[in-house]
Design an enzyme around this catalytic site. Structure first.
Site, PDB file in Angstrom:
ATOM      1  CG  ASP A 204      -1.895  -1.085   1.430  1.00 26.19           C
ATOM      2  OD1 ASP A 204      -1.963  -1.951   0.647  1.00 26.19           O
ATOM      3  OD2 ASP A 204      -2.895  -0.930   2.126  1.00 26.19           O
ATOM      4  N   GLY A 224       1.840  -2.149  -5.508  1.00 27.16           N
ATOM      5  CA  GLY A 224       1.176  -3.395  -5.717  1.00 27.16           C
ATOM      6  C   GLY A 224       0.140  -3.396  -5.012  1.00 27.16           C
ATOM      7  CG  ASP A 225      -2.780  -4.143  -1.752  1.00 25.53           C
ATOM      8  OD1 ASP A 225      -3.984  -3.404  -1.681  1.00 25.53           O
ATOM      9  OD2 ASP A 225      -2.631  -5.191  -1.178  1.00 25.53           O
ATOM     10  CG  ASP A 226      -5.882  -0.714  -1.157  1.00 31.75           C
ATOM     11  OD1 ASP A 226      -6.537  -0.862  -2.336  1.00 31.75           O
ATOM     12  OD2 ASP A 226      -6.119  -1.279  -0.329  1.00 31.75           O
ATOM     13  CG  HIS A 259      -4.916  -3.385  -5.504  1.00 33.05           C
ATOM     14  ND1 HIS A 259      -4.891  -4.724  -4.628  1.00 33.05           N
ATOM     15  CD2 HIS A 259      -3.968  -3.836  -6.630  1.00 33.05           C
ATOM     16  CE1 HIS A 259      -4.229  -5.448  -5.237  1.00 33.05           C
ATOM     17  NE2 HIS A 259      -3.351  -5.025  -6.489  1.00 33.05           N
TER      18      HIS A 259
END
Length: 411
Positions: A204, A224-226, A259
């Site tokens: 994140d 790779g995430d939020d 994300h």
């Protein structure tokens, strides 16, 4: 609300005493080979004893280090072309308890976790800046995460702190979440460059957590995430402490893969008064959500007074607009979570897989959704709606069909 918050945030600006604590004066080599942990910790100890000052990582140099702590009235400066690089040696990373509002590590549900590379606990007036790079050395942690007993450490965690400024440097390759202010107040994050590979797990960008009075602006985030994940604790422990995140503005940020601009899914302390405006997401097919609210029956508490204004969402490989109240299958809380008073105004975008998905709970319907001047073109799928109750309003929205979707969602 917005103007009041900006004024409050800026009240925390400060300067250190002017005393410089150069890590090379305490034995750091900065050669990218030597373990500089002992020298860096000696420097921070001297600064803490003095009471205030600048923690300086001079350029050029790559400073290999295990985690270290910051104390009150510190300006940490990573000079341009200098890098602070985390050592990929778990034995050198302190192990600390989980956060009270989580009860376990959020990484792997263990009863302990690794400390963040840069950590502060119950301090005030901390600034991190300088134009250089803070690198978590994440590749080793990502590939070995399933073999670790403690949960992975963050890159920066500021816990129980007040009057924080984080600005004008690069964060990259975090083992886990990048920047995590938790139980903190009066936070200004700006001009940051936060990056990790699109397939790096749980990296994140910025995770404000059970914190208040937060301004995040003019950052570039591609992880790779939020991109942003606004949190407030998880399930039973989060409900017990009931520490909300509120009064947060996220504006003028550029977003790559990731994300989404997210609320949740850890929302058990409540999320209130969030203003997200004038951000641009160019996901290139590797952004999984756009404006994303996610919670679950186990979370409980309330998400309310959320305003999305003049945001641009492109290349999202999923829904551009999301409310998902079914995020996991944990047993429901005594009182189900609620989502109400959410405004989408001036949202535009193209080449997104879905326009929007609003999936609320049968026993806790969403309400108070307002849509105005929303234009999402080149979508493969339009709208999906479940358990959205009146009042709601739709004005000048494309693609068409949202009114019928909402009208039929309560049946």
């Amino acid at each position: 609300m917005t103007w009041w918050f900006v004024l409050l945030c800026c009240a925390g600006i400060f300067s250190s005493s002017g005393t410089v604590f150069n890590v090379k004066d305490y034995g750091a080599k900065g050669d990218g080979k030597t373990d500089d942990t002992k020298a860096i910790r000696a420097t921070t100890a001297a600064l803490a004893k003095h009471g205030s000052g600048e923690l300086l990582f001079p350029a050029p140099g790559t400073y290999l280090t295990a985690p270290f702590n910051l104390t009150s009235h510190t300006v940490m400066t990573i000079t341009k072309t200098a890098t602070v690089l985390g050592l990929a040696k778990p034995s050198l990373w302190p192990i600390i308890p989980p956060l009270p509002t989580y009860g376990t590590s959020r990484d792997n549900n263990a009863p302990f976790r690794y400390q963040a590379l840069v950590y502060a606990l119950n301090q005030t007036h901390i600034e991190i800046t300088g134009g250089g790079t803070l690198d978590g050395g994440g590749a080793w942690w990502w590939s070995n995460r399933r073999n670790l007993k403690p949960g992975r450490g963050r890159l920066i965690e500021l816990q129980g702190c007040n009057h924080l400024k984080v600005h004008d440097f690069t964060m990259q390759n975090s083992p886990f979440w990048n920047l995590h202010p938790v139980y903190s107040n009066d936070i200004h994050i700006y001009n940051m460059h936060i990056v990790a590979p699109h397939d790096s797990p749980n990296t994140d960008g910025i995770d404000p957590d059970s914190s208040t009075n937060i301004l995040i602006e003019n950052c570039y985030i591609s992880t790779g995430d939020d991109h942003l994940a606004i949190k407030s604790g998880l399930n039973g422990p989060g409900l017990k402490y009931n520490l909300p995140t509120k009064n947060l503005t996220f504006r003028h940020n550029m977003l790559g893969h990731g994300h989404g601009i997210s609320i949740g899914s850890e929302t058990s302390g409540g999320i209130y008064d969030i203003f997200v405006h004038n951000n641009v997401m160019n996901g290139g097919g590797q952004a999984h959500h756009g404006l994303n609210i996610k919670t679950a029956p186990a979370r409980g508490n309330h998400i309310a007074n959320i305003e999305y204004l003049n945001n641009e969402l492109n290349g999202v490989d999923g829904p551009a607009l999301v409310i998902d109240m079914h995020y996991d299958n944990s047993p429901p809380a005594p009182h189900l979570p609620t989502v109400h008073n959410v405004t989408y105004k001036g949202v535009v975008g193209k080449k997104n897989k879905e326009a929007g998905r609003f999936e609320c709970l049968q026993k806790s319907a969403c309400s108070g959704l307002y849509f105005e001047n929303v234009t999402l073109t080149d979508v493969k799928e339009k709208w999906k709606c479940q358990n959205v109750h009146q009042p709601w309003e739709v004005h000048h929205v494309k693609p068409d069909g949202l009114t019928d979707c909402l009208r039929g969602s309560g049946h």
